[in-house]
Design a protein around this motif. Structure first.
Motif, short mmCIF file in Angstrom:
data_model
loop_
_atom_site.label_atom_id
_atom_site.label_comp_id
_atom_site.label_asym_id
_atom_site.label_seq_id
_atom_site.Cartn_x
_atom_site.Cartn_y
_atom_site.Cartn_z
N ALA A 43 0.87 -1.17 0.00
CA ALA A 43 0.00 0.00 0.00
C ALA A 43 0.91 1.22 0.00
O ALA A 43 1.66 1.45 0.96
CB ALA A 43 -0.90 -0.01 1.23
N LEU A 44 0.87 2.00 -1.06
CA LEU A 44 1.88 3.05 -1.26
C LEU A 44 1.81 4.18 -0.25
O LEU A 44 2.82 4.83 0.02
CB LEU A 44 1.76 3.60 -2.68
N HIS A 45 0.66 4.43 0.34
CA HIS A 45 0.56 5.52 1.31
C HIS A 45 1.14 5.13 2.67
O HIS A 45 1.41 5.98 3.52
CB HIS A 45 -0.90 5.91 1.53
N ALA A 46 1.33 3.80 2.89
CA ALA A 46 1.68 3.32 4.23
C ALA A 46 3.09 3.72 4.66
O ALA A 46 3.39 3.77 5.85
CB ALA A 46 1.52 1.81 4.29
N ASP A 47 3.98 3.98 3.71
CA ASP A 47 5.33 4.46 4.05
C ASP A 47 5.25 5.97 4.24
O ASP A 47 5.44 6.74 3.31
CB ASP A 47 6.30 4.09 2.92
N THR A 48 4.94 6.36 5.46
CA THR A 48 4.67 7.78 5.72
C THR A 48 5.89 8.67 5.49
O THR A 48 5.76 9.82 5.05
CB THR A 48 4.17 7.98 7.16
N SER A 49 7.08 8.14 5.76
CA SER A 49 8.29 8.96 5.55
C SER A 49 8.50 9.26 4.08
O SER A 49 8.77 10.40 3.68
CB SER A 49 9.51 8.25 6.13
N SER A 50 8.36 8.21 3.24
CA SER A 50 8.51 8.44 1.80
C SER A 50 7.40 9.33 1.26
O SER A 50 7.65 10.24 0.47
CB SER A 50 8.50 7.09 1.06
N THR A 51 6.17 9.07 1.71
CA THR A 51 5.03 9.83 1.21
C THR A 51 5.17 11.31 1.53
O THR A 51 4.98 12.18 0.66
CB THR A 51 3.71 9.29 1.81
N THR A 52 5.53 11.64 2.77
CA THR A 52 5.64 13.05 3.14
C THR A 52 6.88 13.70 2.52
O THR A 52 6.86 14.89 2.17
CB THR A 52 5.69 13.19 4.68
N ALA A 53 7.96 12.94 2.38
CA ALA A 53 9.16 13.50 1.74
C ALA A 53 8.89 13.83 0.28
O ALA A 53 9.29 14.89 -0.22
CB ALA A 53 10.32 12.50 1.85
N ILE A 54 8.21 12.93 -0.41
CA ILE A 54 7.89 13.17 -1.83
C ILE A 54 6.94 14.35 -1.96
O ILE A 54 7.11 15.21 -2.84
CB ILE A 54 7.29 11.90 -2.46
N ALA A 55 5.93 14.41 -1.09
CA ALA A 55 4.98 15.53 -1.13
C ALA A 55 5.70 16.85 -0.89
O ALA A 55 5.39 17.87 -1.53
CB ALA A 55 3.89 15.32 -0.09
N ASN A 56 6.66 16.84 0.01
CA ASN A 56 7.39 18.07 0.34
C ASN A 56 8.33 18.49 -0.78
O ASN A 56 8.44 19.68 -1.09
CB ASN A 56 8.18 17.85 1.63
N ASP A 57 8.99 17.51 -1.40
CA ASP A 57 10.01 17.84 -2.41
C ASP A 57 9.47 17.94 -3.83
O ASP A 57 10.01 18.68 -4.65
CB ASP A 57 11.11 16.77 -2.39
N TYR A 58 8.44 17.15 -4.14
CA TYR A 58 7.95 17.09 -5.52
C TYR A 58 6.49 17.50 -5.68
O TYR A 58 6.02 17.65 -6.80
CB TYR A 58 8.12 15.66 -6.06
N GLY A 59 5.76 17.61 -4.57
CA GLY A 59 4.35 17.95 -4.66
C GLY A 59 3.47 16.72 -4.45
O GLY A 59 3.88 15.60 -4.72
N VAL A 60 2.26 16.95 -3.96
CA VAL A 60 1.33 15.86 -3.63
C VAL A 60 1.01 15.01 -4.84
O VAL A 60 0.78 13.79 -4.73
CB VAL A 60 0.03 16.44 -3.01
N GLN A 61 1.01 15.59 -6.01
CA GLN A 61 0.65 14.85 -7.21
C GLN A 61 1.62 13.69 -7.47
O GLN A 61 1.26 12.70 -8.11
CB GLN A 61 0.62 15.78 -8.42
N GLU A 62 2.85 13.78 -6.96
CA GLU A 62 3.86 12.76 -7.23
C GLU A 62 3.98 11.68 -6.17
O GLU A 62 4.79 10.76 -6.32
CB GLU A 62 5.23 13.43 -7.39
N VAL A 63 3.19 11.75 -5.09
CA VAL A 63 3.42 10.83 -3.98
C VAL A 63 3.26 9.35 -4.37
O VAL A 63 3.98 8.49 -3.85
CB VAL A 63 2.50 11.15 -2.77
N PHE A 64 2.34 9.05 -5.28
CA PHE A 64 2.15 7.66 -5.69
C PHE A 64 2.92 7.33 -6.97
O PHE A 64 3.39 6.21 -7.14
CB PHE A 64 0.66 7.37 -5.89
N ALA A 65 3.05 8.31 -7.84
CA ALA A 65 3.77 8.07 -9.10
C ALA A 65 5.23 7.73 -8.84
O ALA A 65 5.79 6.81 -9.45
CB ALA A 65 3.66 9.29 -10.01
N ARG A 66 5.86 8.45 -7.93
CA ARG A 66 7.27 8.21 -7.67
C ARG A 66 7.49 6.85 -6.99
O ARG A 66 8.44 6.14 -7.28
CB ARG A 66 7.85 9.34 -6.82
N GLN A 67 6.59 6.49 -6.08
CA GLN A 67 6.70 5.18 -5.43
C GLN A 67 6.40 4.05 -6.42
O GLN A 67 6.98 2.96 -6.34
CB GLN A 67 5.76 5.10 -4.24
#
Length: 281
Positions: free
Chosen positions: A78-102
């Protein structure tokens, strides 16, 4: 004393369930296909926002753990479950990329990406679908009423015909449980593993059940290669000199001349911010 609002939620659910039942064959097909791919070493990635994220994690828990009966675990994230990766990606690349990058990090050709959305309009799920297709993955979607952007972007979709997001989510949970049941039935039958072996190694077995030997035009065994470019089992066997001991070279260290007679041969040792759709979860 009961009022109209006391039963309205149940009434909406029962009405949507009538048409949802028609999707049974689709869910059964998904379960069988997922069993085939995961039994062959594939992976399921799942993503959703809000309540749909909880549904996504529910599905992966059933596959990594178990649904009803005990069985082997399968790879599902479940891609949202890695909260560190999800929040880091949202912070650095924007919310739109949180699942695409994973998806780009964990997905491989032939894997499945399942996306859950009540609206079917979440920008981060659409970006993940696009990335998955570029990787050669298959995209399945659980959404609300069709047509919607995610339904159109997926390879296959189950769209719940209900006007309320809560009803859509409830039937998504039903779909998750039906999918797990179909998956377990397919795994229990043993068909996915046999199908996967036949697809990956069509020449490994003959009708009599013994390993098949493939030959080149000159009568010598053909050399097969693995995905890493090194010779496969047939190639290693075919490339050795006649009578050569496994793991020994005919002329050099480790060759018959250098190995004391009678010494056993050891084993061989063979990687602007997108806006969320109103009411989406």
């Amino acid at each position: 004393m009961k009022t109209v609002t006391d039963t309205a939620h149940c009434d909406d659910l029962m009405k949507a369930l009538e048409t949802f039942r028609e999707q049974g064959s689709l869910i059964e097909r998904w379960g069988a296909e997922l069993a085939r791919r995961l039994s062959a070493g594939g992976r399921l990635l799942v993503a959703g926002n809000g309540g749909s994220a909880a549904q996504a994690q529910h599905l992966t828990a059933e596959l990594v753990g178990r649904y009803r009966d005990d069985r082997a675990p399968f790879s599902a994230l479940a891609l949202h479950a890695d909260t560190s990766s999800t929040t880091a990606i949202a912070n650095d690349y924007g919310v739109q990329e949180v699942f695409a990058r994973q998806t780009a990090a964990h997905g491989r050709p032939g894997d499945v990406l399942m996306l859950l959305s009540t609206s079917g309009a979440s920008a981060n799920l659409l970006a993940a679908a696009d990335r998955a297709h570029r990787l050669g993955m298959t995209v399945w979607a659980l959404t609300g009423r069709a047509p919607n952007p995610l339904h159109l972007a997926a390879d296959d979709s189950l769209c719940v015909d209900a006007p309320v997001a809560a009803t859509v989510q409830e039937l998504h949970l039903v779909a998750v449980h039906m999918l797990c049941e179909s998956f377990d039935q397919a795994v229990g039958s043993g068909e996915p593993a046999a199908t996967a072996r036949a697809a990956d190694h069509p020449a490994d077995a003959r009708d009599d059940g013994r390993p098949a030997t493939s030959h080149r035009g000159d009568g010598r065994p053909a050399t097969s290669h693995r995905g890493d470019g090194r010779p496969g089992a047939n190639g290693r066997a075919g490339g050795r000199a006649e009578g050569q001991v496994d793991g020994a070279r005919p002329d050099g260290p480790g060759g018959p001349a250098a190995r004391p007679a009678g010494l056993p041969v050891g084993p061989r040792t063979v990687g602007t911010r997108p806006r969320r759709a109103e009411g989406d979860a």
